[in-house]
Scaffold this motif. Structure first.
Motif, PDB file in Angstrom:
ATOM      1  N   ALA A   1      15.716   9.245  47.789  1.00 44.35           N
ATOM      2  CA  ALA A   1      15.186  10.150  46.762  1.00 44.35           C
ATOM      3  C   ALA A   1      15.661   9.707  45.380  1.00 44.35           C
ATOM      4  O   ALA A   1      14.885   9.670  44.410  1.00 44.35           O
ATOM      5  CB  ALA A   1      15.629  11.575  47.066  1.00 44.35           C
ATOM      6  N   GLU A   2      16.943   9.332  45.316  1.00 47.28           N
ATOM      7  CA  GLU A   2      17.514   8.905  44.027  1.00 47.28           C
ATOM      8  C   GLU A   2      16.838   7.609  43.549  1.00 47.28           C
ATOM      9  O   GLU A   2      16.462   7.467  42.384  1.00 47.28           O
ATOM     10  CB  GLU A   2      19.010   8.659  44.235  1.00 47.28           C
ATOM     11  CG  GLU A   2      19.835   8.720  42.973  1.00 47.28           C
ATOM     12  CD  GLU A   2      21.309   8.483  43.313  1.00 47.28           C
ATOM     13  OE1 GLU A   2      21.889   7.600  42.686  1.00 47.28           O
ATOM     14  OE2 GLU A   2      21.833   9.156  44.216  1.00 47.28           O
ATOM     15  N   TRP A   3      16.664   6.681  44.487  1.00 48.31           N
ATOM     16  CA  TRP A   3      16.065   5.384  44.151  1.00 48.31           C
ATOM     17  C   TRP A   3      14.623   5.574  43.654  1.00 48.31           C
ATOM     18  O   TRP A   3      14.209   4.997  42.644  1.00 48.31           O
ATOM     19  CB  TRP A   3      16.089   4.475  45.396  1.00 48.31           C
ATOM     20  CG  TRP A   3      15.778   3.031  45.098  1.00 48.31           C
ATOM     21  CD1 TRP A   3      16.667   2.028  44.851  1.00 48.31           C
ATOM     22  CD2 TRP A   3      14.467   2.425  44.995  1.00 48.31           C
ATOM     23  NE1 TRP A   3      16.021   0.845  44.607  1.00 48.31           N
ATOM     24  CE2 TRP A   3      14.664   1.061  44.693  1.00 48.31           C
ATOM     25  CE3 TRP A   3      13.168   2.897  45.126  1.00 48.31           C
ATOM     26  CZ2 TRP A   3      13.607   0.165  44.525  1.00 48.31           C
ATOM     27  CZ3 TRP A   3      12.112   2.005  44.954  1.00 48.31           C
ATOM     28  CH2 TRP A   3      12.334   0.658  44.653  1.00 48.31           C
ATOM     29  N   MET A   4      13.895   6.440  44.357  1.00 45.46           N
ATOM     30  CA  MET A   4      12.492   6.656  43.978  1.00 45.46           C
ATOM     31  C   MET A   4      12.401   7.317  42.604  1.00 45.46           C
ATOM     32  O   MET A   4      11.549   6.952  41.793  1.00 45.46           O
ATOM     33  CB  MET A   4      11.765   7.484  45.048  1.00 45.46           C
ATOM     34  CG  MET A   4      11.404   6.628  46.248  1.00 45.46           C
ATOM     35  SD  MET A   4      11.035   7.521  47.747  1.00 45.46           S
ATOM     36  CE  MET A   4       9.364   7.979  47.563  1.00 45.46           C
ATOM     37  N   SER A   5      13.309   8.234  42.352  1.00 43.48           N
ATOM     38  CA  SER A   5      13.213   8.884  41.030  1.00 43.48           C
ATOM     39  C   SER A   5      13.624   7.907  39.922  1.00 43.48           C
ATOM     40  O   SER A   5      13.089   7.949  38.810  1.00 43.48           O
ATOM     41  CB  SER A   5      13.994  10.194  41.045  1.00 43.48           C
ATOM     42  OG  SER A   5      15.125  10.101  40.281  1.00 43.48           O
ATOM     43  N   ALA A   6      14.513   6.967  40.239  1.00 42.45           N
ATOM     44  CA  ALA A   6      14.914   5.981  39.216  1.00 42.45           C
ATOM     45  C   ALA A   6      13.824   4.932  38.964  1.00 42.45           C
ATOM     46  O   ALA A   6      13.663   4.459  37.839  1.00 42.45           O
ATOM     47  CB  ALA A   6      16.204   5.288  39.641  1.00 42.45           C
ATOM     48  N   HIS A   7      13.062   4.565  40.002  1.00 45.30           N
ATOM     49  CA  HIS A   7      12.143   3.429  39.860  1.00 45.30           C
ATOM     50  C   HIS A   7      10.661   3.767  39.884  1.00 45.30           C
ATOM     51  O   HIS A   7       9.842   2.982  39.404  1.00 45.30           O
ATOM     52  CB  HIS A   7      12.420   2.397  40.962  1.00 45.30           C
ATOM     53  CG  HIS A   7      13.787   1.815  40.906  1.00 45.30           C
ATOM     54  ND1 HIS A   7      14.136   0.818  40.038  1.00 45.30           N
ATOM     55  CD2 HIS A   7      14.910   2.114  41.596  1.00 45.30           C
ATOM     56  CE1 HIS A   7      15.421   0.511  40.198  1.00 45.30           C
ATOM     57  NE2 HIS A   7      15.910   1.293  41.134  1.00 45.30           N
TER      58      HIS A   7
ATOM     59  N   SER B   1      12.169  -2.258  48.548  1.00 46.22           N
ATOM     60  CA  SER B   1      12.708  -2.194  47.178  1.00 46.22           C
ATOM     61  C   SER B   1      11.866  -3.004  46.190  1.00 46.22           C
ATOM     62  O   SER B   1      12.011  -2.846  44.978  1.00 46.22           O
ATOM     63  CB  SER B   1      14.156  -2.698  47.165  1.00 46.22           C
ATOM     64  OG  SER B   1      14.186  -4.029  47.622  1.00 46.22           O
ATOM     65  N   ARG B   2      10.966  -3.851  46.696  1.00 47.61           N
ATOM     66  CA  ARG B   2      10.057  -4.566  45.770  1.00 47.61           C
ATOM     67  C   ARG B   2       9.095  -3.584  45.081  1.00 47.61           C
ATOM     68  O   ARG B   2       8.397  -3.954  44.129  1.00 47.61           O
ATOM     69  CB  ARG B   2       9.275  -5.648  46.511  1.00 47.61           C
ATOM     70  CG  ARG B   2      10.088  -6.873  46.878  1.00 47.61           C
ATOM     71  CD  ARG B   2       9.246  -8.142  46.993  1.00 47.61           C
ATOM     72  NE  ARG B   2       8.317  -8.135  48.089  1.00 47.61           N
ATOM     73  CZ  ARG B   2       7.002  -8.242  47.952  1.00 47.61           C
ATOM     74  NH1 ARG B   2       6.444  -8.362  46.755  1.00 47.61           N
ATOM     75  NH2 ARG B   2       6.221  -8.241  49.011  1.00 47.61           N
ATOM     76  N   ALA B   3       9.040  -2.352  45.575  1.00 44.60           N
ATOM     77  CA  ALA B   3       8.164  -1.340  44.968  1.00 44.60           C
ATOM     78  C   ALA B   3       8.470  -1.166  43.483  1.00 44.60           C
ATOM     79  O   ALA B   3       7.573  -0.827  42.697  1.00 44.60           O
ATOM     80  CB  ALA B   3       8.312  -0.014  45.705  1.00 44.60           C
ATOM     81  N   SER B   4       9.711  -1.427  43.064  1.00 42.62           N
ATOM     82  CA  SER B   4      10.025  -1.242  41.634  1.00 42.62           C
ATOM     83  C   SER B   4       9.279  -2.276  40.785  1.00 42.62           C
ATOM     84  O   SER B   4       8.769  -1.951  39.711  1.00 42.62           O
ATOM     85  CB  SER B   4      11.537  -1.300  41.385  1.00 42.62           C
ATOM     86  OG  SER B   4      12.046  -2.525  41.817  1.00 42.62           O
ATOM     87  N   ASP B   5       9.196  -3.525  41.276  1.00 40.03           N
ATOM     88  CA  ASP B   5       8.419  -4.555  40.545  1.00 40.03           C
ATOM     89  C   ASP B   5       6.948  -4.158  40.476  1.00 40.03           C
ATOM     90  O   ASP B   5       6.289  -4.315  39.457  1.00 40.03           O
ATOM     91  CB  ASP B   5       8.435  -5.902  41.292  1.00 40.03           C
ATOM     92  CG  ASP B   5       9.794  -6.548  41.265  1.00 40.03           C
ATOM     93  OD1 ASP B   5      10.622  -6.093  40.467  1.00 40.03           O
ATOM     94  OD2 ASP B   5       9.997  -7.483  42.062  1.00 40.03           O
ATOM     95  N   VAL B   6       6.444  -3.658  41.611  1.00 39.39           N
ATOM     96  CA  VAL B   6       5.034  -3.287  41.670  1.00 39.39           C
ATOM     97  C   VAL B   6       4.765  -2.162  40.666  1.00 39.39           C
ATOM     98  O   VAL B   6       3.797  -2.208  39.900  1.00 39.39           O
ATOM     99  CB  VAL B   6       4.634  -2.840  43.098  1.00 39.39           C
ATOM    100  CG1 VAL B   6       3.153  -2.485  43.163  1.00 39.39           C
ATOM    101  CG2 VAL B   6       4.970  -3.921  44.110  1.00 39.39           C
TER     102      VAL B   6
END
Ligand SMILES: Cc1cc2nc3c(=O)[nH]c(=O)nc-3n(C[C@H](O)[C@H](O)[C@H](O)COP(=O)(O)OP(=O)(O)OC[C@H]3O[C@@H](n4cnc5c(N)ncnc54)[C@H](O)[C@@H]3O)c2cc1C
Length: 573
Positions: free
Chosen positions: A448-454, A472-477
């Motif tokens: 949840a924390e990661w998704m809200s950050a990225h 975790s590549r979702a942040s680049d996308v």
């Protein structure tokens, strides 16, 4: 799946193909971009070796796209006495849960048991190799208990995987009320499943490319011959042929290994693949009946049967039939009937109809040549053969290899190549996180924390889709999506800019590459005419397609869906 043949108008040469063509040499050429070729490519690239991988179709489109999605220790291989394979498989299964948790998850598996004693003699006898090649007619509770107890000792990974449990009829039916009331027991144990295998294959490819600027993986490039100038390659997009000289050639063409050796000028008879098919059903009642578990058993004819929930649908497989790799493998009407009969046995009260089939697929297992041995008992272990090409360069052929063991296989094959090159191993790939597993949040709270950050600029549903698809590549996308105007495709499943991301970063070249392998749209039965048209339109600009080309590409995808996956044009319209 045999390679697609539809004629496509010539295109401009891709920059990475141009680079490889102009260089004209590499220490290693790997032929075949299935999971095993890709794992070998990744391992070699991580050793600093300049390696070129060529795949005549899309990455992960062969046997790699046809699996039952299981990452398993191989309960059945115990019975065949293949202890090395079981040991390696359980090590890799447990390891993949850690190094690829964005795709590989624990899978609770339940075996329905109809008798107490059947198979008691035949099973252990085969472990002792007294009855190799033959099989029991049915597994009773006693033999399953012995098998699972042995499996527990092999596979528990210091207790992190729960022990199996046996339950009587009453409590089994309390938990899975739709099961056939004729059962006497159920046995439940844990294996693992990979929810998007082709995407994990892409992560393996990208790791190899990112490890080393002299490593290149090229899809739609075919190995067509061999001479003193090296491997003769053909770019299937431009039609242009060129040579790449190599110190070692790896033939990782899966079920097509003998055919590739033949194209390279060497006759081999290593392979004897068998065809296996699956159907995917959109049937909420059946989905509920599985209770979220895989239902797994061996049918009386010795074939493994599995029924399990995946992406909100129910996957049913598989068959094990002799096959000719020159022909395209498709799921036949007879196989569909067989699956329906089985479903009627396991869940007799759950109605299932043909119009609930949203997708089918079929592929050939790259098994070794096996004369008249029953397909179900042919060894699933792999081996490596080294031969010599006409130029004297060694050709290393891979025979066999499951999905589950790809990392270990890649390392073993790479060790063989390093030995031939006289190059040292620099790092082991054992325990090294793959692709979007790097920095992947481990707990719900971290997630949840990661998704809200990225990902916070996206809707909740899109956030979930991207996490499942990229880890975790979702942040680049997400950053790529935010850099331009965007529009969704197929509900929340995909967006136009995401398609462009797949072209720029994941080598997507055709509509089918996106629909079949970079998303689960086809698997879920969501590849309708509108989705195909929108995906095609999103691909047109970055790939420079004009109107006629766009129509051609959409029709080509429709043809693939219809001829290989039982998705009719009328249904998709
Ligand atoms: C029905 C079925 C169910 C399965 N279920 C499971 C399971 O649940 N768990 C598990 O662990 N394993 C499973 N497997 C096994 C697993 O899927 C395969 O063993 C594995 O994917 C093989 O990968 P590969 O890279 O060796 O072969 P492939 O994926 O077939 O790759 C070979 C590639 O070589 C390419 N190629 C061929 N000729 C050339 C050429 N001349 N030039 C360039 N490229 C070429 C092909 O296009 C292909 O993409 C299953 C297999 C099948 C068929």
């Amino acid at each position: 799946m045999a390679h697609s043949s539809a004629a496509t108008p010539p295109q401009d040469e891709r920059p990475d193909v141009q680079r490889v063509r102009e260089s004209g040499r590499a220490s290693v050429v790997v032929i075949g971009g299935g999971i095993n070729g890709l794992a070998t490519f990744r391992d070699l690239a991580m050793q600093g070796i300049d390696v070129v991988l060529v795949e005549r179709d899309d990455f992960g489109s062969g046997a790699t796209a046809a699996s039952s999605h299981m990452i398993h220790g191989g309960l059945r291989y115990l019975e065949n006495g293949e202890l090395r394979l079981v040991r390696e498989s359980v090590h890799e299964r447990n390891s993949l849960l850690r190094i690829a948790p964005h795709f590989v998850r624990p899978l609770e598996t339940t075996i329905p048991v109809y008798s107490t004693w059947s198979g008691l003699i035949a099973g252990p006898m085969r472990v002792l190799r007294h009855q190799k090649g033959k099989r029991a007619t049915e597994r009773g509770a006693a033999i399953i208990k012995i098998g699972l107890t042995l499996y527990d000792t092999f596979s528990r990974d210091n207790g992190s995987v729960p022990r199996h449990r046996f339950q009587g009829r009453k409590s089994s039916l309390e938990q899975l009320p739709a099961l056939n009331p004729a059962i006497k027991y159920t046995a439940t144990y844990f294996d693992a499943s990979v929810h998007s295998p082709e995407r994990l294959a892409l992560d393996v490819m990208l790791d190899g490319q990112n490890a080393n600027s002299n490593s290149h993986a090229l899809n739609y490039v075919e190995a067509v011959g061999f001479d003193t100038d090296g491997v003769l390659l053909r770019d299937r997009e431009t039609g242009r042929k060129f040579h790449v000289a190599a110190d070692v050639v790896v033939n990782a063409s899966g079920p097509w290994t003998d055919l590739t050796n033949e194209a390279l000028g060497r006759k081999t008879e290593f392979m004897g693949g068998t065809k296996g098919s699956h159907i995917v059903l959109d049937n909420p009642e059946l989905l509920a009946a599985t209770g979220g578990r895989e239902i797994f058993f061996e049918h009386q004819d010795g074939r493994v049967v599995l029924v399990y929930p995946l992406h909100g649908r129910v996957l049913v497989g598989t068959t094990d039939l002799e096959a000719d790799p020159r022909e395209v493998a498709v799921c036949t009407a007879a196989e569909v009937d067989y699956f329906f009969d089985l479903l009627g046995e396991v869940f007799p009260g759950v109605p299932v109809t043909h119009d609930q089939i949203v997708f089918t697929y079929s592929g050939i297992r790259p098994l070794p040549h096996h004369d008249d041995m029953a397909p179900g008992v042919v060894s699933r272990d792999y081996r490596i053969e080294v031969g010599e090409s006409s130029s004297g360069a060694p050709v290393v052929s891979l025979i066999g290899g499951k999905w589950t063991t790809f990392r270990a296989l890649g390392q073993t094959l790479s060790d063989k190549v390093l030995g031939l090159l006289g190059a040292p191993r620099v790092v082991s790939t054992d325990g090294v996180a793959i692709g979007g597993a790097v920095g992947f949040p481990a707990t719900d709270a971290e997630r949840a924390e990661w998704m809200s950050a990225h990902l916070s600029r996206l809707s909740d549903e899109r956030q979930t889709v991207l996490m499942e698809r990229y880890g975790s590549r979702a942040s680049d996308v997400a950053m790529f999506l935010a850099a331009g105007t965007d529009a969704n495709i197929g509900g929340m499943q995909l967006s136009q800019r995401e398609v462009e991301y797949m072209i720029r970063n994941e080598s997507a070249r055709t509509v089918a590459d996106v629909i079949l392998r970079r998303t689960n749209l086809a698997f879920m039965g969501l590849a309708d005419a509108e989705v195909l048209a929108t995906v095609g339109t999103a691909m047109a600009e970055p790939l420079g397609w004009n109107g006629a080309r766009l129509q051609h590409e959409i029709s080509r995808c429709e043809e693939v869906l219809e001829s290989r996956h039982t998705v009719s044009r009328s249904a998709s319209a």
